[in-house]
Write a protein that holds these residues in place. Structure first.
Motif, short mmCIF file in Angstrom:
data_model
loop_
_atom_site.label_atom_id
_atom_site.label_comp_id
_atom_site.label_asym_id
_atom_site.label_seq_id
_atom_site.Cartn_x
_atom_site.Cartn_y
_atom_site.Cartn_z
N VAL A 1 -7.01 -42.80 -6.47
CA VAL A 1 -5.67 -42.22 -6.33
C VAL A 1 -4.61 -43.31 -6.18
O VAL A 1 -3.46 -43.13 -6.57
N PHE A 2 -5.01 -44.47 -5.67
CA PHE A 2 -4.03 -45.56 -5.52
C PHE A 2 -3.54 -46.08 -6.86
O PHE A 2 -2.47 -46.67 -6.94
N SER A 3 -4.32 -45.85 -7.94
CA SER A 3 -3.84 -46.27 -9.27
C SER A 3 -2.59 -45.48 -9.65
O SER A 3 -1.75 -45.97 -10.42
N LEU A 4 -2.46 -44.27 -9.11
CA LEU A 4 -1.26 -43.47 -9.38
C LEU A 4 -0.07 -43.99 -8.58
O LEU A 4 1.06 -44.01 -9.07
N TYR A 5 -0.32 -44.41 -7.34
CA TYR A 5 0.76 -44.96 -6.52
C TYR A 5 1.24 -46.31 -7.04
O TYR A 5 2.37 -46.71 -6.80
N ALA A 6 0.34 -47.03 -7.75
CA ALA A 6 0.70 -48.35 -8.28
C ALA A 6 1.56 -48.23 -9.53
O ALA A 6 2.10 -49.23 -10.01
N ASP A 7 1.69 -47.02 -10.05
CA ASP A 7 2.47 -46.77 -11.25
C ASP A 7 3.74 -46.04 -10.83
O ASP A 7 3.67 -44.98 -10.19
N LEU A 8 4.90 -46.58 -11.14
CA LEU A 8 6.15 -46.02 -10.62
C LEU A 8 6.32 -44.55 -10.99
O LEU A 8 6.61 -43.71 -10.14
N GLU A 9 6.07 -44.23 -12.25
CA GLU A 9 6.21 -42.83 -12.68
C GLU A 9 5.12 -41.97 -12.03
O GLU A 9 5.38 -40.84 -11.61
N GLY A 10 3.92 -42.52 -11.92
CA GLY A 10 2.82 -41.80 -11.28
C GLY A 10 3.16 -41.45 -9.84
O GLY A 10 2.93 -40.33 -9.37
N SER A 11 3.74 -42.41 -9.15
CA SER A 11 4.12 -42.23 -7.75
C SER A 11 5.20 -41.15 -7.62
O SER A 11 5.17 -40.31 -6.70
N GLN A 12 6.14 -41.15 -8.56
CA GLN A 12 7.21 -40.13 -8.54
C GLN A 12 6.64 -38.74 -8.81
O GLN A 12 7.05 -37.76 -8.17
N ILE A 13 5.69 -38.67 -9.73
CA ILE A 13 5.08 -37.36 -10.04
C ILE A 13 4.29 -36.85 -8.84
O ILE A 13 4.38 -35.67 -8.48
N LEU A 14 3.54 -37.74 -8.19
CA LEU A 14 2.79 -37.34 -6.99
C LEU A 14 3.74 -36.77 -5.96
O LEU A 14 3.48 -35.73 -5.36
N ASN A 15 4.84 -37.48 -5.73
CA ASN A 15 5.82 -37.04 -4.75
C ASN A 15 6.31 -35.63 -5.08
O ASN A 15 6.40 -34.76 -4.21
N GLU A 16 6.58 -35.39 -6.36
CA GLU A 16 7.05 -34.07 -6.81
C GLU A 16 5.98 -33.00 -6.58
O GLU A 16 6.28 -31.89 -6.13
N VAL A 17 4.73 -33.33 -6.89
CA VAL A 17 3.63 -32.38 -6.70
C VAL A 17 3.53 -31.99 -5.22
O VAL A 17 3.39 -30.81 -4.88
N PHE A 18 3.64 -32.98 -4.33
CA PHE A 18 3.49 -32.72 -2.90
C PHE A 18 4.69 -31.94 -2.35
O PHE A 18 4.53 -31.05 -1.50
N ILE A 19 5.88 -32.26 -2.85
CA ILE A 19 7.08 -31.52 -2.43
C ILE A 19 6.95 -30.05 -2.82
O ILE A 19 7.19 -29.14 -2.02
N ARG A 20 6.52 -29.82 -4.07
CA ARG A 20 6.35 -28.42 -4.53
C ARG A 20 5.30 -27.69 -3.69
O ARG A 20 5.47 -26.51 -3.37
N LYS A 21 4.21 -28.40 -3.37
CA LYS A 21 3.16 -27.77 -2.56
C LYS A 21 3.72 -27.37 -1.19
O LYS A 21 3.50 -26.26 -0.72
N GLY A 22 4.44 -28.29 -0.56
CA GLY A 22 5.02 -28.01 0.75
C GLY A 22 5.96 -26.81 0.71
O GLY A 22 5.89 -25.91 1.54
N ARG A 23 6.83 -26.78 -0.32
CA ARG A 23 7.80 -25.68 -0.43
C ARG A 23 7.10 -24.35 -0.67
O ARG A 23 7.58 -23.31 -0.24
N SER A 24 5.94 -24.40 -1.35
CA SER A 24 5.23 -23.16 -1.70
C SER A 24 4.57 -22.50 -0.48
O SER A 24 4.18 -21.33 -0.56
N VAL A 25 4.44 -23.24 0.61
CA VAL A 25 3.76 -22.67 1.79
C VAL A 25 4.71 -22.48 2.98
O VAL A 25 4.26 -22.21 4.10
N ILE A 26 6.01 -22.60 2.73
CA ILE A 26 6.98 -22.38 3.81
C ILE A 26 6.79 -20.99 4.40
O ILE A 26 6.71 -20.00 3.67
#
Ligand code: PRP
Length: 179
Positions: free
Chosen positions: A28-53
């Motif tokens: 999973v760290f290979s995704l964090y080492a990639d700028l776009e990958g890191s941004q996508i991960l952030n978006e995925v986690f934000i959406r997950k958090g919002r979906s369980v409010i």
């Protein structure tokens, strides 16, 4: 969401025979080492958090890579984040359990008073393989008593062919499934 998963899948690096022969390590760290990958991960986690409010009261992240995602998900869901750690790392009164891993034995702990009464818990981690880790964490959390329930387990990646989710009694969701 499919576009985000496809982009992550394309960027993810895997390492055959690590840490043992026969294990294909998804890094999973290979995704964090990639700028776009890191941004996508952030978006995925934000959406997950919002979906369980309103549906959960605590996010629990598993040592170690659940700590990268848990706090983001928790913040978006407006709930606290609590860690489950490998044994011996947490201060104060703790409760723990031992379990078998895809490659070896392990044990984990949580602080005894970390989760409030009647809390609905979302457990998060990077990977579901045999399910040993998630099952251990879910069992540990349920054993705290106090009407606490694990309502969902969310993983970034699932090795579906290992059928780890069959060990988990809670709902399981994942972003990237590998057959
Ligand atoms: C990996 C992974 C999960 C677990 C999944 O962590 O991050 O926590 O294994 O395997 P399972 O479904 O077969 O239990 P690991 O135990 O290697 O610990 P680490 O995060 O400290 O590297």
């Amino acid at each position: 969401d499919q576009d985000l998963s496809d982009a992550l899948r394309a960027k993810l690096k895997s390492y055959p025979d690590f840490p043992k022969p026969g294990i294909n390590f998804l890094d999973v760290f290979s995704l964090y080492a990639d700028l776009e990958g890191s941004q996508i991960l952030n978006e995925v986690f934000i959406r997950k958090g919002r979906s369980v409010i309103g549906q959960i009261d605590v996010v629990v992240g598993l040592d170690a890579r659940g700590f990268l995602m848990g706090p983001i998900i928790a913040r978006e869901a407006n709930v606290p984040f609590v860690p489950v750690r490998k044994s011996g790392k947490l201060p104060g009164l703790t409760v723990g359990t031992a379990y078998s891993l895809e490659y070896g034995e392990a044990s984990v702990e949580i602080q005894k008073d970390a989760i409030p009464e009647k809390a609905r818990v979302l457990i998060v981690d990077d990977l579901l393989a045999t399910g040993g880790t998630l099952n251990a964490a879910a069992t540990l959390i349920s054993k705290l008593g106090l009407g606490i329930t694990v309502t969902e387990c969310f993983v970034l990646m699932e090795l579906a062919f290992l059928k780890g989710r069959d060990k988990i009694t809670s709902k399981v969701s994942c972003t990237l499934s590998f057959d």
